[in-house]
Design a protein around this motif. Structure first.
Motif, short mmCIF file in Angstrom:
data_model
loop_
_atom_site.label_atom_id
_atom_site.label_comp_id
_atom_site.label_asym_id
_atom_site.label_seq_id
_atom_site.Cartn_x
_atom_site.Cartn_y
_atom_site.Cartn_z
N ILE A 157 5.62 6.18 -1.87
CA ILE A 157 6.28 5.67 -0.68
C ILE A 157 5.47 4.51 -0.11
O ILE A 157 4.25 4.61 0.06
CB ILE A 157 6.41 6.77 0.40
N LEU A 158 6.14 3.41 0.19
CA LEU A 158 5.47 2.24 0.74
C LEU A 158 5.03 2.52 2.17
O LEU A 158 5.84 2.84 3.03
CB LEU A 158 6.41 1.04 0.69
N SER A 207 -2.91 6.70 2.02
CA SER A 207 -2.87 5.62 1.03
C SER A 207 -3.53 6.07 -0.27
O SER A 207 -4.57 6.71 -0.26
CB SER A 207 -3.55 4.37 1.58
N PHE A 208 -2.90 5.71 -1.38
CA PHE A 208 -3.37 6.19 -2.69
C PHE A 208 -3.52 5.07 -3.71
O PHE A 208 -4.40 5.09 -4.53
CB PHE A 208 -2.40 7.25 -3.20
N PHE A 209 -2.60 4.09 -3.69
CA PHE A 209 -2.72 2.97 -4.62
C PHE A 209 -2.08 1.73 -4.01
O PHE A 209 -1.34 1.82 -3.03
CB PHE A 209 -2.08 3.28 -5.99
N VAL A 251 -2.72 -0.11 -8.77
CA VAL A 251 -4.18 -0.01 -8.83
C VAL A 251 -4.59 1.05 -7.81
O VAL A 251 -4.28 0.94 -6.63
CB VAL A 251 -4.85 -1.36 -8.49
N PHE A 252 -5.29 2.07 -8.28
CA PHE A 252 -5.64 3.18 -7.41
C PHE A 252 -6.81 2.81 -6.51
O PHE A 252 -7.74 2.12 -6.92
CB PHE A 252 -5.95 4.42 -8.24
N ILE A 267 0.87 -1.18 0.00
CA ILE A 267 0.00 0.00 0.00
C ILE A 267 0.90 1.23 0.00
O ILE A 267 1.80 1.37 0.84
CB ILE A 267 -0.93 0.00 1.22
N PHE A 268 0.67 2.15 -0.95
CA PHE A 268 1.55 3.28 -1.19
C PHE A 268 0.80 4.60 -1.09
O PHE A 268 -0.42 4.66 -1.30
CB PHE A 268 2.18 3.18 -2.59
N ASN A 269 1.54 5.68 -0.81
CA ASN A 269 0.93 7.00 -0.87
C ASN A 269 1.09 7.58 -2.27
O ASN A 269 1.62 6.93 -3.17
CB ASN A 269 1.50 7.93 0.22
#
Length: 214
Positions: A156-157, A179-181, A200-201, A150-152
């Motif tokens: 960034i993880l 969290s973004f994608f 995937v967003f 899960i990333f911003n």
């Protein structure tokens, strides 16, 4: 999405620092080839993730240099990432966005990592790189571990999910602020390479339905 981690690269792995000497020392090093699939068939990036665990004498600054086996190519990481591994308490310094030389691949062999602290003191160690594969030649059956990263918005993880249960977008936002994608991350059995599937967003619906571990 160039700031990943990795991997951290768990990828894969990961990292930290600790110590008790007046001399900076490298206690451990982790590296992994990252086969990064972006949004389309022709949007692929090969990258290298390298992180070193230093002793306490290391300041929270300095820079890294990585020399190729023939010493004819040197990467300089002026602002490395400092990654805290909550499980072990260690801090690791490195980068997950080292790109290949102009020929487009990383030569296999023995690499040298050099850390220079803010006082100009240097310490170095070596690590081995396996032969790069083409994206079309990857055998995903060799990648035995699957995680959902899960990333911003900056790439960034923020964390991993390996559970097969659904998590709503609201629950994800609460547990992982910003969290973004998501991306499915496949890690090889030896931990020396990882495949990052297309991002995937996160929108309405569960994280699993938006690209989670199935």
């Amino acid at each position: 999405m160039k700031h990943l981690i990795t991997i951290a690269f768990g990828c894969l792995c990961f990292f930290c620092f600790s110590c008790s000497s007046a001399i900076t020392e490298i206690h451990d090093i982790r590296s992994a080839l990252l086969y990064d699939f972006q949004s389309g068939q022709n949007d692929r990036r090969l990258r290298l993730a390298v992180y070193a665990r230093l002793n306490e004498a290391a300041e929270s600054g300095g820079f890294l240099q990585i020399r190729s086996p023939a010493s004819d190519y040197v990467w300089t990481v002026e602002k490395p990432l400092f990654v805290q591994d909550a499980a072990s308490g260690y801090t690791w310094i490195g980068s997950s966005d080292i790109v290949p030389p102009p020929e487009g691949f990383f030569p296999s062999g023995r690499y040298t990592l050099i850390y220079t602290d803010e006082a100009g003191k240097k310490t170095e160690t070596g690590f081995d790189m396996e032969e790069c594969k083409s994206f079309d030649g990857l055998d995903l059956g060799e990648y035995t571990e699957k995680r959902l990263g899960i990333f911003n918005e900056s790439g960034i993880l923020l964390g991993y999910r390996s559970e097969k249960t659904d998590m709503s977008a609201e629950e994800t936002a609460e547990k992982y602020p910003g969290s973004f994608f998501t991306r499915i991350i496949l890690i090889s059995e030896d931990g020396l390479s990882a495949v990052l599937r297309e991002p995937v967003f996160i929108e309405d619906g569960s994280v699993q339905n938006q690209g989670g571990v199935r």
